[in-house]
Structures are given as C-alpha cells and as structure tokens.
Motif scaffolding. Sequence first.
Motif, PDB file in Angstrom:
ATOM      1  N   LEU A 320       0.793  -1.229   0.000  1.00  0.00           N
ATOM      2  CA  LEU A 320       0.000   0.000   0.000  1.00  0.00           C
ATOM      3  C   LEU A 320       0.825   1.278   0.000  1.00  0.00           C
ATOM      4  CD1 LEU A 320      -2.694  -1.033   2.669  1.00  0.00           C
ATOM      5  CD2 LEU A 320      -2.755  -1.390   0.185  1.00  0.00           C
ATOM      6  N   GLY A 321       2.099   1.200   0.369  1.00  0.00           N
ATOM      7  CA  GLY A 321       2.932   2.392   0.461  1.00  0.00           C
ATOM      8  C   GLY A 321       3.095   2.845   1.908  1.00  0.00           C
ATOM      9  N   GLU A 322       4.182   3.581   2.173  1.00  0.00           N
ATOM     10  CA  GLU A 322       4.494   3.967   3.558  1.00  0.00           C
ATOM     11  C   GLU A 322       3.462   4.916   4.154  1.00  0.00           C
ATOM     12  OE1 GLU A 322       7.575   7.710   2.981  1.00  0.00           O
ATOM     13  OE2 GLU A 322       8.386   5.670   2.982  1.00  0.00           O
ATOM     14  N   ASN A 323       2.771   5.693   3.325  1.00  0.00           N
ATOM     15  CA  ASN A 323       1.761   6.605   3.865  1.00  0.00           C
ATOM     16  C   ASN A 323       0.579   5.864   4.481  1.00  0.00           C
ATOM     17  OD1 ASN A 323       3.241   8.842   3.143  1.00  0.00           O
ATOM     18  ND2 ASN A 323       2.129   9.206   1.232  1.00  0.00           N
ATOM     19  N   ASP A 379      -2.387  -6.879  -2.761  1.00  0.00           N
ATOM     20  CA  ASP A 379      -2.663  -5.576  -3.325  1.00  0.00           C
ATOM     21  C   ASP A 379      -4.055  -5.090  -2.955  1.00  0.00           C
ATOM     22  OD1 ASP A 379      -3.462  -6.747  -6.705  1.00  0.00           O
ATOM     23  OD2 ASP A 379      -3.932  -7.514  -4.711  1.00  0.00           O
ATOM     24  N   ALA A 380      -4.791  -5.929  -2.229  1.00  0.00           N
ATOM     25  CA  ALA A 380      -6.138  -5.549  -1.809  1.00  0.00           C
ATOM     26  C   ALA A 380      -6.069  -4.936  -0.413  1.00  0.00           C
ATOM     27  CB  ALA A 380      -7.069  -6.750  -1.812  1.00  0.00           C
ATOM     28  N   TYR A 381      -6.694  -3.797  -0.239  1.00  0.00           N
ATOM     29  CA  TYR A 381      -6.710  -3.140   1.059  1.00  0.00           C
ATOM     30  C   TYR A 381      -7.368  -4.014   2.113  1.00  0.00           C
ATOM     31  CZ  TYR A 381      -5.304   1.148  -1.330  1.00  0.00           C
ATOM     32  OH  TYR A 381      -4.608   2.090  -2.055  1.00  0.00           O
ATOM     33  N   VAL A 382      -8.404  -4.742   1.726  1.00  0.00           N
ATOM     34  CA  VAL A 382      -9.145  -5.562   2.686  1.00  0.00           C
ATOM     35  C   VAL A 382      -8.242  -6.614   3.311  1.00  0.00           C
ATOM     36  CG1 VAL A 382     -11.038  -7.202   2.972  1.00  0.00           C
ATOM     37  CG2 VAL A 382     -11.349  -5.187   1.531  1.00  0.00           C
ATOM     38  N   ALA A 388      -3.962  -7.063   9.866  1.00  0.00           N
ATOM     39  CA  ALA A 388      -3.638  -6.137  10.955  1.00  0.00           C
ATOM     40  C   ALA A 388      -4.601  -6.294  12.121  1.00  0.00           C
ATOM     41  CB  ALA A 388      -3.675  -4.699  10.439  1.00  0.00           C
ATOM     42  N   ILE A 389      -5.878  -6.456  11.820  1.00  0.00           N
ATOM     43  CA  ILE A 389      -6.891  -6.608  12.874  1.00  0.00           C
ATOM     44  C   ILE A 389      -6.681  -7.913  13.635  1.00  0.00           C
ATOM     45  CG2 ILE A 389      -9.358  -7.025  13.250  1.00  0.00           C
ATOM     46  CD1 ILE A 389      -9.869  -4.979  10.984  1.00  0.00           C
ATOM     47  N   LEU A 390      -6.394  -8.992  12.918  1.00  0.00           N
ATOM     48  CA  LEU A 390      -6.171 -10.290  13.570  1.00  0.00           C
ATOM     49  C   LEU A 390      -4.935 -10.251  14.463  1.00  0.00           C
ATOM     50  CD1 LEU A 390      -6.961 -12.742  10.613  1.00  0.00           C
ATOM     51  CD2 LEU A 390      -8.418 -12.187  12.575  1.00  0.00           C
ATOM     52  N   LEU A 391      -3.854  -9.641  13.977  1.00  0.00           N
ATOM     53  CA  LEU A 391      -2.646  -9.534  14.801  1.00  0.00           C
ATOM     54  C   LEU A 391      -2.877  -8.645  16.018  1.00  0.00           C
ATOM     55  CD1 LEU A 391       0.083  -9.172  12.010  1.00  0.00           C
ATOM     56  CD2 LEU A 391      -0.328 -11.164  13.466  1.00  0.00           C
ATOM     57  N   GLY A 392      -3.702  -7.600  15.881  1.00  0.00           N
ATOM     58  CA  GLY A 392      -4.019  -6.732  17.020  1.00  0.00           C
ATOM     59  C   GLY A 392      -4.808  -7.461  18.093  1.00  0.00           C
TER      60      GLY A 392
END
Length: 472
Positions: A320-323, A379-382, A388-392
């Motif tokens: 997604l890029g660093e931003n 490449d999919a945002y989902v 990220a949600i699972l690791l959190g």
Amino acid sequence: QTMAGGFEEEGPYESDPLSPATMKIKPTVPATFGPAYHLGVGFFLIFAACMPTQNLLTSLNGKLGYYSIAVLYFCMSFSGPIATFAINYLGGTKAGLVTGGLSYVVFQIANILVGIPEVPDAANYFILLSASAVLGLGACVLWTSEGVYASQVATLADQHGVSTVKNSLGYVNGVVLVFLQSANWVMNLASSAILTSGVSPVILFIILAAACGGGWIVVLFLPSLPDPAQIIQISTGFESIPDAEIIGDAKEEGKKESVQQSDRVKSSETSVSAWDSIMDLINIHKHEKMISLLALFFACGLNQGYLYSTFTGAVITPALGENWVGYVMAASAAVDALGSYMFGFLSDRIGRHPILFAGAFINIVACLIVILLGTSSMDAYVTVFLIAILLGIADASWMTITSALVAESFPKEDVTNAFAAFTMWRSFSTAVISLLGPFIPLSIRTGILAAFVVIAGISQVIVLRRSSRIMS
C-alpha cells in the motif's frame, strides 16, 4: 508517623504485632482503581509518540530502522537484572516508571535529529542506535515497574472490596493497555494524515516528542503505592487474626508468621546490589511456573516484533505504500485497545486460558493468510487490514492474559523479578525477529511466529491437565 511502604500508624507502636494499636494500620493511598487510570493517561501520551515512531522506523529508515528495533529490544531483553536493581535503588515502582518514561523522551528527540537532511548517515546511525539502546534499558525498567504497579493497584482494590470479583488483575492490566493501544490508534491515524498532507517527518516527530514529554509529566505525579509483599504482611499479620480470639499456641503461630512475612519484606528492601538482582533473576527461572510461562513470553514478543517491524516493512509498505502504515496500524491498535479491556474484564470472570487460546487461534489464522497469499497477492486493502486486525486481537490476548498470569503465579515478593523475566524474554524474541528482517524471507519469519504460537498453546494445555490431575 509514617511507616515504610506508605502506611500510617495511629497511636504508639507496640512490639506485639497482634496488639490493638498495630491493628489500626491503614493504607495512606485510597484503595481504588484511580492509579490505574492515572497511569493509563500517562501511557496514552507516552505511547502516542512511541508507537507511531516505532511503526515508521523501517518505512522511513530502511535497514537502519530494522537495526534500531533490534538494538532496542536486545538491550531491553538484557536489562532485566539492571531493571530490578534500578527499581530497588531508585526507591520503588513509581521511580521506575518515571525513570523509564524519560528514556522515551530521549528516543523521540533522536528521531527528530535523524530526520534532519543535513545530518550525515554515519551520525544518523550513531544517534538512532544509541537512543535505541537507552530506550531499551528504560523500557525494561518501565514495563517491569508497570507490572508490579498494576499488581499493587489490584491487590489493594481486592482487599478493600473495591472490585466485584475476587481477583481484578485482568481488569487493571486491561485498563492500562486500553489507554496505550488507544494512543496507538489515534496517533497512527494522525501520523498518516500528517505525512499524506506533505508535512516533513521532522515536524511530525517534534509533535510526538511534545506529547511524550507531557506523558512523562503525568507519570511524575503518580501516587506511590505500598509494595505487594507489605500489603500481604499487613493483611496476614494483622487483619486476618483477631487478637481477642488468639490464645496460646495460636497466638504464637500468628507472631511467627508475621515475623517471617516481615523478614521477607526487609530482605526485598535491602537486596539492592546489582549482583543480588542478577541472582534473583536467575533463581526465578528455577521456579516451575516460570518454565511453564516461557513459551508465552516468546510468543508474545514474536507477535509484537512481527507486527511492528515485519508487517509494517514487508507487508504494508510493499502493498500500500508507507503513507498507509499509520492507517493500517491504527486499525490494529483499535481492536488491540478494545480487546485489552474486554479480555481483561472477561478473564476475571471466565478464566485466563479460554481468552488465551482464542487469541492463539486468531494469531495462527493471521499467519496462514500471510503464508498462503504472500506479498504479491496483497494488493487488496481488505486483506492487509484484515491481517492487521487479527494480529491486534492476538496481541491484546497475549499481553493482557500473560501479564495477569505472571502476577498470579508467584509470591508477592517475587513479582518484580517475574515481570523482569517476562520483559526480558518478550523483548529478546522481538529483537530476534526484527534483526532477521532484512535477511530472511517473509514466509519463514511468519512460520517462526506460527510455530511458537502453537508451542505456547500446547504448553498451557499441559499446565491445565496437570492442574486438573492435582485437583482430582
């Protein structure tokens, strides 16, 4: 007159520990959950600065970012004996929290200097790695102190009927962690918004350093609490034995027990040499319960190292890029914050292990998604947000439940050393997976994390089966 550990004595002190005069001892700090919320506010501001900075290290600095995280956590892992010595030498857990918090301010200032373009690369390495080493030492002191301080808050609240459950350790740990992860959520969103708008990283780090300094000031005004061993001494030696009913051998037994408790407290207060701290930390590893918890420490640290270095540098940035690092990590922090509070609350009522096993299962699912898909398919945002949600969620389970298990598994006079060991091994495993980042493929790093999660789960199944046999 004020006695050691924050207790006041009303009237003359008598040599008999069971006398009516001694029975009037009471805590000078009100037994409420207020100190936990106070500490939570301080942690909110400190980690509002630290977490976004840590998440951006690999994205903004490349290999230097990986090395910085590795140095930070290696120093943190080998600072266990120094942490226990420092807490005793400085005068207790509050002093440890204040000293440890100051190292976070130093680290933020270092990131400001590294972001200045005119600073040469060689100087950047020296500045950032030196500050990472300072933060590693300070963070070990801070997290060891936090574990003991949370235990102090819970012990006082439980003994004075503030809590509606018998043991409120899970709730207290959840309160502190929900503030921490809420800061992670808010400031990751803010940092991404600031960077996307074109503001330089230097300006961002100046804002974060100001927040960190404010958090340190909040911690500076924390109330001092009595040591857990002293709380037990007062409860066991004075409150639980009515002196009007104690006669003969029973009274003598009560005196002996009180003297033994007092000796242990004095021993913990006078063992302030660095060598004693090292030996105490080594000896705590001979405890059977410590051996049973080691796999949890490693799984917790590996998951955090994976989340903060591997996931940000090898998954989010390429996809997604660093931003987008801040936005994705904000989603992870949001569920981490909510999970920390919910898991702490629920584990006080249904037990620690159901929450722990659920978190381990979720951790495995996240690893499988990464291994099966690979970065080329991310490449999919989902997909990235889901991982990220699972690791959190997994991090919320590991941190909240493991902290509670550490506090519950050892005598009160050993709690500081137990949390030092937890911090040491958690940090060591975080450092290892961060150091391996530039050299080992993503799939192998993910497999290492999954393997230790499975081992941690199996170790706790063994603990439960052994406990059930003893009970039967």
